[in-house]
Design a protein around this motif. Structure first.
Motif, PDB file in Angstrom:
ATOM      1  N   PRO A 168       0.821  -1.211   0.000  1.00 22.76           N
ATOM      2  CA  PRO A 168       0.000   0.000   0.000  1.00 22.76           C
ATOM      3  C   PRO A 168       0.859   1.267   0.000  1.00 22.76           C
ATOM      4  CG  PRO A 168       0.008  -0.992   2.179  1.00 22.76           C
ATOM      5  CD  PRO A 168       0.735  -1.944   1.274  1.00 22.76           C
ATOM      6  N   ALA A 169       0.373   2.276  -0.721  1.00 25.30           N
ATOM      7  CA  ALA A 169       1.094   3.538  -0.839  1.00 25.30           C
ATOM      8  C   ALA A 169       0.112   4.689  -0.646  1.00 25.30           C
ATOM      9  CB  ALA A 169       1.761   3.643  -2.205  1.00 25.30           C
ATOM     10  N   LEU A 170       0.666   5.823  -0.225  1.00 31.10           N
ATOM     11  CA  LEU A 170      -0.115   7.062  -0.151  1.00 31.10           C
ATOM     12  C   LEU A 170       0.669   8.113  -0.918  1.00 31.10           C
ATOM     13  CD1 LEU A 170      -2.651   8.414   1.043  1.00 31.10           C
ATOM     14  CD2 LEU A 170      -1.238   9.152   2.971  1.00 31.10           C
ATOM     15  N   PHE A 171       0.126   8.540  -2.048  1.00 31.20           N
ATOM     16  CA  PHE A 171       0.807   9.501  -2.900  1.00 31.20           C
ATOM     17  C   PHE A 171       0.499  10.926  -2.468  1.00 31.20           C
ATOM     18  CE2 PHE A 171       0.559   5.810  -5.786  1.00 31.20           C
ATOM     19  CZ  PHE A 171       1.880   5.748  -6.192  1.00 31.20           C
ATOM     20  N   GLU A 172       1.521  11.761  -2.518  1.00 34.23           N
ATOM     21  CA  GLU A 172       1.343  13.183  -2.247  1.00 34.23           C
ATOM     22  C   GLU A 172       0.622  13.837  -3.417  1.00 34.23           C
ATOM     23  OE1 GLU A 172       5.286  14.575  -1.854  1.00 34.23           O
ATOM     24  OE2 GLU A 172       5.670  13.545   0.060  1.00 34.23           O
ATOM     25  N   PRO A 173       0.014  15.015  -3.196  1.00 32.17           N
ATOM     26  CA  PRO A 173      -0.623  15.727  -4.301  1.00 32.17           C
ATOM     27  C   PRO A 173       0.360  15.929  -5.461  1.00 32.17           C
ATOM     28  CG  PRO A 173      -1.214  16.754  -2.226  1.00 32.17           C
ATOM     29  CD  PRO A 173      -0.180  15.713  -1.907  1.00 32.17           C
ATOM     30  N   GLY A 174      -0.124  15.720  -6.653  1.00 30.48           N
ATOM     31  CA  GLY A 174       0.715  15.871  -7.839  1.00 30.48           C
ATOM     32  C   GLY A 174       1.465  14.618  -8.236  1.00 30.48           C
ATOM     33  N   ARG A 175       1.505  13.619  -7.350  1.00 33.75           N
ATOM     34  CA  ARG A 175       2.231  12.374  -7.638  1.00 33.75           C
ATOM     35  C   ARG A 175       1.248  11.281  -8.053  1.00 33.75           C
ATOM     36  NH1 ARG A 175       7.128  12.011  -4.878  1.00 33.75           N
ATOM     37  NH2 ARG A 175       7.451  10.116  -6.118  1.00 33.75           N
ATOM     38  N   GLY A 176       1.808  10.189  -8.562  1.00 28.30           N
ATOM     39  CA  GLY A 176       0.987   9.047  -8.948  1.00 28.30           C
ATOM     40  C   GLY A 176       1.830   8.059  -9.718  1.00 28.30           C
ATOM     41  N   ILE A 177       1.195   7.056 -10.290  1.00 24.88           N
ATOM     42  CA  ILE A 177       1.938   6.111 -11.122  1.00 24.88           C
ATOM     43  C   ILE A 177       1.786   6.521 -12.588  1.00 24.88           C
ATOM     44  CG2 ILE A 177       1.689   4.211  -9.481  1.00 24.88           C
ATOM     45  CD1 ILE A 177      -0.256   2.946 -11.510  1.00 24.88           C
ATOM     46  N   ASP A 178       2.864   6.359 -13.327  1.00 23.14           N
ATOM     47  CA  ASP A 178       2.876   6.672 -14.753  1.00 23.14           C
ATOM     48  C   ASP A 178       3.641   5.577 -15.474  1.00 23.14           C
ATOM     49  OD1 ASP A 178       1.564   9.339 -15.376  1.00 23.14           O
ATOM     50  OD2 ASP A 178       2.861   9.924 -13.696  1.00 23.14           O
ATOM     51  N   VAL A 179       2.940   4.529 -15.862  1.00 22.98           N
ATOM     52  CA  VAL A 179       3.549   3.456 -16.633  1.00 22.98           C
ATOM     53  C   VAL A 179       3.257   3.751 -18.103  1.00 22.98           C
ATOM     54  CG1 VAL A 179       3.674   0.973 -17.037  1.00 22.98           C
ATOM     55  CG2 VAL A 179       3.185   1.841 -14.733  1.00 22.98           C
ATOM     56  N   ARG A 180       4.295   4.169 -18.815  1.00 23.55           N
ATOM     57  CA  ARG A 180       4.138   4.574 -20.215  1.00 23.55           C
ATOM     58  C   ARG A 180       3.738   3.377 -21.096  1.00 23.55           C
ATOM     59  NH1 ARG A 180       9.954   6.433 -21.209  1.00 23.55           N
ATOM     60  NH2 ARG A 180      10.287   4.941 -19.501  1.00 23.55           N
ATOM     61  N   PRO A 181       3.208   3.638 -22.284  1.00 25.35           N
ATOM     62  CA  PRO A 181       2.822   2.542 -23.176  1.00 25.35           C
ATOM     63  C   PRO A 181       3.947   1.530 -23.375  1.00 25.35           C
ATOM     64  CG  PRO A 181       1.927   4.574 -24.026  1.00 25.35           C
ATOM     65  CD  PRO A 181       2.787   4.950 -22.843  1.00 25.35           C
TER      66      PRO A 181
END
Length: 286
Positions: free
Chosen positions: A40-53
């Motif tokens: 489990p994770a808690l992302f800060e505002p503006g963050r997230g996961i970005d798995v490119r194509p």
């Protein structure tokens, strides 16, 4: 005796992913050739996961979340957010590319993410099937609630229920939530079975089992899982593979030559574009 597997931990900038399969102890469990626990994770505002194509062949990807949301896009034109309790099932077959990103709306504030991503190897007769994407909302999955246990049949069959998710071989994939002191007898309904403990303290037939580990169960046994604290787990397995599989990067195939072709196809742009997502992950050099 069951086999306990400690996953390899990858830290993706404050976001941990634990890979339990493939490992030395288990190259596969039923049709599952890749088992990842996210968070489990808690992302800060503006963050997230970005798995490119990125591309896949010869498998189906399965995403299931306990918290958070992931936006899926693929070369078929699919655009779908997955939320807790939903199932995203993407059949790669002869080839598909997709991206996975935290929806923009969530990035405005803090947001959690916790779930599992798995790859199911397709039977040899379906390795070159047409790519497809299917989303199943949480309300469509069979659910059982009894004696402090909440079971959701994510894919395949289990506990007398069958998921609406189309599978290609006999599959066991059941999300298990137990209250403290609740017990669950694990069926011997499938040839190969394992249980991954995402969160909480538990015992299997009275012996403590470690959190965030995969326990591969012996065939024909019916062990009892007991929650010492509130528990989240995933029961997975099914029919054994119809032969060995080769894994390289995001490609799975019974043929090494087919993987070499997929490498060249990605280099040459033959997987197509993901509409609305212009980035891509280059082919690894090794």
């Amino acid at each position: 005796m069951s086999t306990i597997i400690a996953p390899r931990v990858h830290d993706l900038g404050g976001f941990q992913v634990r890979r339990a399969v493939p490992s030395i102890q288990a190259r596969s469990v039923g049709p599952f050739v890749f088992v990842d626990h996210m968070g489990p994770a808690l992302f800060e505002p503006g963050r997230g996961i970005d798995v490119r194509p990125h591309p896949h062949i010869g498998l189906a990807t399965v995403t299931f979340l306990w918290s958070g949301s992931i936006g899926h896009r693929d070369t078929l034109g699919s655009v779908q957010d997955i939320n807790p309790g939903d199932v995203n099932w993407m059949t790669a077959g002869r080839g598909i590319a997709h991206s996975e990103r935290t929806p923009q709306a969530l990035r405005a504030g803090e947001h959690p993410l916790h779930g599992m991503q798995t790859w199911v190897a397709l039977p040899k007769s379906f390795e070159e099937t047409a790519p497809a994407f299917h989303h199943h909302g949480a309300a469509t999955l069979p659910q059982l609630r009894r004696d402090g246990a909440w079971l959701r049949v994510v894919a395949g069959r289990g506990y007398g229920e069958e998921s609406p998710v189309q599978v290609f071989s006999d599959t066991l994939y059941v999300a298990v939530d137990l209250d403290a002191d609740a017990e669950l007898a694990i069926e011997d309904s499938h040839a190969e079975r394992a249980i991954y403990l995402l969160e909480g303290k538990a015992q299997l037939d009275g012996a403590d089992i470690p959190e965030k580990h995969l326990i591969v169960l012996d065939p024909g046994t019916r062990p009892v899982l007991r929650a010492k604290t509130p528990l989240k787990a995933m029961l997975l397995g099914g029919e054994p593979l119809d032969g060995p599989r080769h894994l390289w990067w995001n490609f799975v195939s019974s043929s090494k030559e087919r993987i070499e072709q997929a490498k060249q196809d990605w280099l040459d742009g033959r997987f197509g574009q993901v509409p609305g997502d212009d980035e891509f992950i280059p082919l690894p050099e090794r």
